[in-house]
Design a protein around this motif. Structure first.
Motif, PDB file in Angstrom:
ATOM      1  N   TRP A 204      31.512  16.410   7.191  1.00  0.00           N
ATOM      2  CA  TRP A 204      31.697  15.422   6.127  1.00  0.00           C
ATOM      3  C   TRP A 204      33.045  15.662   5.451  1.00  0.00           C
ATOM      4  O   TRP A 204      33.427  16.804   5.175  1.00  0.00           O
ATOM      5  CB  TRP A 204      30.569  15.568   5.104  1.00  0.00           C
ATOM      6  CG  TRP A 204      30.840  14.926   3.774  1.00  0.00           C
ATOM      7  CD1 TRP A 204      31.038  13.609   3.525  1.00  0.00           C
ATOM      8  CD2 TRP A 204      30.928  15.588   2.500  1.00  0.00           C
ATOM      9  NE1 TRP A 204      31.233  13.401   2.175  1.00  0.00           N
ATOM     10  CE2 TRP A 204      31.181  14.605   1.526  1.00  0.00           C
ATOM     11  CE3 TRP A 204      30.809  16.912   2.088  1.00  0.00           C
ATOM     12  CZ2 TRP A 204      31.320  14.900   0.171  1.00  0.00           C
ATOM     13  CZ3 TRP A 204      30.948  17.217   0.750  1.00  0.00           C
ATOM     14  CH2 TRP A 204      31.196  16.220  -0.199  1.00  0.00           C
ATOM     15  N   ASP A 206      35.173  14.040   2.147  1.00  0.00           N
ATOM     16  CA  ASP A 206      35.107  13.069   1.050  1.00  0.00           C
ATOM     17  C   ASP A 206      36.454  12.363   0.874  1.00  0.00           C
ATOM     18  O   ASP A 206      37.478  12.784   1.442  1.00  0.00           O
ATOM     19  CB  ASP A 206      34.600  13.736  -0.235  1.00  0.00           C
ATOM     20  CG  ASP A 206      35.659  14.529  -0.988  1.00  0.00           C
ATOM     21  OD1 ASP A 206      36.820  14.621  -0.526  1.00  0.00           O
ATOM     22  OD2 ASP A 206      35.335  15.070  -2.059  1.00  0.00           O
ATOM     23  N   PRO A 220      33.133   8.132   1.811  1.00  0.00           N
ATOM     24  CA  PRO A 220      32.718   9.375   2.473  1.00  0.00           C
ATOM     25  C   PRO A 220      32.699   9.203   3.996  1.00  0.00           C
ATOM     26  O   PRO A 220      32.091   8.258   4.516  1.00  0.00           O
ATOM     27  CB  PRO A 220      31.307   9.603   1.921  1.00  0.00           C
ATOM     28  CG  PRO A 220      31.292   8.898   0.608  1.00  0.00           C
ATOM     29  CD  PRO A 220      32.167   7.697   0.782  1.00  0.00           C
TER      30      PRO A 220
END
Length: 380
Positions: A204, A206, A220
């Motif tokens: 992930w 951001d 995201p």
């Protein structure tokens, strides 16, 4: 700044350690040295000594780069999992274990330490210690392989590594998707976990981190890859595409070739102008939203351009800032937020800043250090 040297053999390194131990002269390995010592660069110890395909074990020196190892193994249809994505290809094997780098593919394949089967360590006295071996079940007492190769412990210098290998997969399916916000992303993640779909990796990134490295963050971002049999990966990717659509995500890219998606973000794990702290914070999946929101409030309070990235499904979160070094107050506030959310810090920041660890485990580590390095010549 200290002088530097690059030993060309294990024997030369042993001799150097003996002389330094006798003189009480500090040696610095994988660290920036001080004026009173000598920096040891292991770049010349860079041989892939053996690829034992029959036993799925490679023996390598610490100066071998993971990208080089991945290429050599790929020629024989093999892979070393921590080198299976491009994120660490510029790091050496020695750096990988000394810095405690997380296996990006640990969601499916386990931690980096489980791919280390044995090692050879030069102690501060110059003695050579061998641990582990090519067989999986080779420990009847203490596990000295992982003890001596624990991150930043400085009990000795590892000069050989026995690495567990796996065959290359028949197929890979990679996806990149963005979501409207954190809530939608985490809802997708919860459903993915419940569906028992297990990507080889899931990273992930951001919007804050995206903007530090590539302008124009679109919400995201999740990078993930499935590997295995062709029919299996095709089915997994199809199910995941449906989940992404269900939770309002947008597919940004898809790939069925090695490293194509990950290579675009490999700079996250390379030294550069931004400050990046990896492998420090760990939180339970159910408490991550609480911490992430608190982190953004802390960044705003300290007027820091900052963001988070990491292995969200496993609770491993990393920070990136637009500054070369963070303010101590900012780091203290982030640590407090981690603790309030029930998480832990590995202590990497303190080690990099030259601070001693705290707590009972840190005291045991210091006692072990004194036993193996009584003159404190390594990275003191």
């Amino acid at each position: 700044m200290s002088h530097s040297t690059s030993p060309r053999s294990i024997e030369e390194l042993q001799h150097l350690l003996r002389l330094s131990s006798e003189a009480g002269r500090p040696l610095y390995v994988y660290r920036q040295g001080n004026d009173d010592g000598l920096t040891v660069d292991l770049q010349e110890l860079n041989k892939i000594i053996e690829i034992d395909a029959a036993n799925l074990v490679a023996t390598v020196h610490p100066g071998v780069k993971l990208g080089t190892l991945a290429s050599r193994l790929g020629e024989q249809g093999l892979r070393f999992m921590p080198a299976d994505t491009p994120f660490y290809h510029d790091k050496t094997i020695g750096q990988l274990f000394y810095e405690g780098c997380s296996n990006i593919s640990s969601l499916k394949y386990g931690y980096t330490k489980h791919f280390l089967m044995g090692s050879e360590i030069v102690l501060p006295t110059g003695e050579l210690l061998k641990t582990g071996g090519k067989t999986v079940k080779n420990v009847t007492g203490y596990d000295f392989t992982r003890f001596f190769n624990a991150p930043y412990t400085d009990y000795g210098i590892a000069v050989k590594f026995l690495l567990k290998l796996l065959p290359l997969p028949e197929s890979r399916r990679g996806l990149a998707a963005t979501f409207a916000g954190l809530e939608q992303l985490l809802a997708f993640m919860r459903k993915l976990r419940d569906s028992r779909l297990v990507p080889a990796y899931l990273l992930w990134i951001d919007p804050g981190v995206q903007n530090l490295y590539q302008a124009g963050g679109q919400g995201p971002l999740v990078l993930l890859e499935f590997d295995g049999l062709a029919a299996e990966t095709a089915e997994q990717a199809q199910h995941t595409l449906a989940l992404i659509e269900t939770y309002g995500g947008t597919i940004r890219a898809a790939a069925d070739s090695y490293g194509r998606l990950a290579s675009q973000w490999a700079a996250l794990y390379r030294p550069g102008g931004n400050y990046v702290l990896t492998d420090e914070y760990k939180l339970a999946f159910t408490r991550q939203e609480e911490f992430i929101k608190q982190f953004y409030a802390i960044a705003e309070k300290f007027a820091v351009q900052a963001g988070l990235f990491g292995q969200l499904a496993e609770g491993k979160l990393n920070i990136a800032l637009s500054r070369p070094e963070p303010e101590q107050g900012f780091i203290d506030a982030v640590l407090q937020a981690v603790i309030q959310a029930g998480g832990i810090a590995a202590g990497k920041y303190d080690r990099l800043a030259g601070r001693r660890g705290r707590g009972a485990l840190a005291m045991l580590e210091q006692r072990a250090k004194a036993a193996f390095d009584p003159k404190m010549i390594l990275n003191r």
